[in-house]
Scaffold this active site. Sequence first.
Site, PDB file in Angstrom:
ATOM      1  N   THR A 197       0.937  -1.417  -0.023  1.00  0.00           N
ATOM      2  CA  THR A 197       0.122   0.085  -0.020  1.00  0.00           C
ATOM      3  C   THR A 197       0.935   1.153   0.053  1.00  0.00           C
ATOM      4  O   THR A 197       2.241   1.131  -0.306  1.00  0.00           O
ATOM      5  CB  THR A 197      -1.089   0.131   1.058  1.00  0.00           C
ATOM      6  OG1 THR A 197      -1.915   1.170   0.950  1.00  0.00           O
ATOM      7  CG2 THR A 197      -0.072   0.152   2.622  1.00  0.00           C
ATOM      8  N   ASN A 198       0.283   2.332   0.334  1.00  0.00           N
ATOM      9  CA  ASN A 198       1.042   3.879   0.455  1.00  0.00           C
ATOM     10  C   ASN A 198       0.453   4.460   1.566  1.00  0.00           C
ATOM     11  O   ASN A 198      -0.405   4.135   2.190  1.00  0.00           O
ATOM     12  CB  ASN A 198       1.114   4.452  -0.933  1.00  0.00           C
ATOM     13  CG  ASN A 198      -0.218   4.781  -1.320  1.00  0.00           C
ATOM     14  OD1 ASN A 198      -0.884   5.671  -0.568  1.00  0.00           O
ATOM     15  ND2 ASN A 198      -1.027   4.119  -2.539  1.00  0.00           N
ATOM     16  N   PHE A 199       1.270   5.628   1.655  1.00  0.00           N
ATOM     17  CA  PHE A 199       0.689   6.620   2.948  1.00  0.00           C
ATOM     18  C   PHE A 199      -0.494   7.461   2.602  1.00  0.00           C
ATOM     19  O   PHE A 199      -0.718   8.222   3.367  1.00  0.00           O
ATOM     20  CB  PHE A 199       2.006   7.358   3.079  1.00  0.00           C
ATOM     21  CG  PHE A 199       3.307   6.621   3.868  1.00  0.00           C
ATOM     22  CD1 PHE A 199       3.294   5.859   4.988  1.00  0.00           C
ATOM     23  CD2 PHE A 199       4.280   6.530   2.763  1.00  0.00           C
ATOM     24  CE1 PHE A 199       4.377   5.226   5.257  1.00  0.00           C
ATOM     25  CE2 PHE A 199       5.362   5.833   3.162  1.00  0.00           C
ATOM     26  CZ  PHE A 199       5.612   5.043   4.418  1.00  0.00           C
ATOM     27  N   SER A 200      -1.085   7.261   1.602  1.00  0.00           N
ATOM     28  CA  SER A 200      -2.342   8.375   1.527  1.00  0.00           C
ATOM     29  C   SER A 200      -3.428   7.993   2.765  1.00  0.00           C
ATOM     30  O   SER A 200      -4.065   7.177   3.011  1.00  0.00           O
ATOM     31  CB  SER A 200      -3.056   8.033   0.014  1.00  0.00           C
ATOM     32  OG  SER A 200      -4.338   8.848   0.024  1.00  0.00           O
ATOM     33  N   ALA A 249      -4.103   7.555  -4.322  1.00  0.00           N
ATOM     34  CA  ALA A 249      -2.826   6.910  -4.629  1.00  0.00           C
ATOM     35  C   ALA A 249      -3.073   5.651  -4.928  1.00  0.00           C
ATOM     36  O   ALA A 249      -3.026   4.786  -4.012  1.00  0.00           O
ATOM     37  CB  ALA A 249      -1.873   7.301  -3.383  1.00  0.00           C
TER      38      ALA A 249
END
Length: 400
Positions: free
Chosen positions: A208-211, A275
Amino acid sequence: MEQQKTVLLGVTGCIAAYKACEILRLLQKAGVRVRVVMTEAATKFVGPSTFEGLTHERVLSSFFGEGDDPIPHINLAHEADLFLIAPCTANTLAKLAMGVADNLLTSAALACTAPVMVAPAANVNMYCHPATQANIQTLRDRGVKVIEADSGYLACGDEGKGRLAEPQEIVDEVLRQLGVAKGDMQGMKVMITAGPTIEPIDPVRYITNFSSGKTGYSLANAAARRGADVTIVSGPVAVDAPVGVKVVRVQTAQQMFEASEREFPNADIAIFAAAVADMRPADCAPNKLKKRLDAEALKAIKLAENPDIIASLASGKTKQTVVGFAAETQDVIENARIKLEAKNADLIIANQVGNGRAFGTDGNEIWLVGKEGTEHVPFMMKPELANIVLDKILQIRACN
Ligand code: PMT
């Protein structure tokens, strides 16, 4: 010409008192005159001279010794088209519910015949206490508009409900109540992708990512406040859904693609703030991959490409104004220009990421990269940025 509205802003004594300055500025930006009345406790958190500097008007916190007006509570109440108390402590909520008028602010509230709004702020236990909740209900029953506190980390260190609602949200409510809310998106359908996607590796792991979803949700809230019919296609986030907005919850990029594909044909404006993971594990293992037994499989996870949601949908756009984002660590504007073309977008919101910027933050600095050129928007809170982005989108639509 329409007469300028006056909001009487009541500030009570708690740590969130400093946020009243932002509320005041946002109201002024919307063309509203603001007069401030404080409790004595509030003056321990923010000095009256701060509000006097912002309003160029006398700020009162006491009946005595602060001015020439012998009946200040009555005159303040008469001036108000709306009385907003923000932040409103549990103590002041209790006084308002009981009709106690033991200071200038509560006396003005009792004397006020204009609509009254309160935005409570308190420690989670004080806020959730049955007495406070009963007082809030009493006020609601009496026609007072209560802008619910948000959940999150509180200044006292506790976590839960009690944080003052976002200044922009409070101001949007006030403007709507005053009938000066922008209705410039009335009749428009807006779809917004928001948050991250998560791409499973096995039943316990994912990419995943930090959004956080704050940007997409701020845009959704602002568009809804301006009259649009808004749908968010949202990855997993911890942000509360804005009132009156439809939220379609998804997890993976493929699911976000399918949900967006359903929403896009009806949209007038499509904003892609999510994102999205460009790649996903080609296979999701049915059982947990074990560190020892499956070490080779873990080290050699094969990736497959996800659909490019914005590019795919924008290639078949008809009436839609398509707005993408570009999250870049370097050459921000140049890369955003390339994305404007590649994604067939009408506007790209460029932002610099990395080193704690943009992802998960409450504010951001952006560049509006359009076909006609680039505009820089300095750092500000995401709800404020949202309105600037929407202004730009409406400007582009007006030219097309
Ligand atoms: O959610 P926050 O914590 O508030 O953080 C905000 C943000 C940093 C996520 C936001 O400001 C932002 O930049 N969003 C886009 C992030 C991104 O994925 O950028 P990108 O440059 O990789 O993608 C370009 C555009 O294509 C974006 O509009 C993206 O939504 C879209 N995209 C990307 C890949 C993909 N497979 N499908 C897409 O639609």
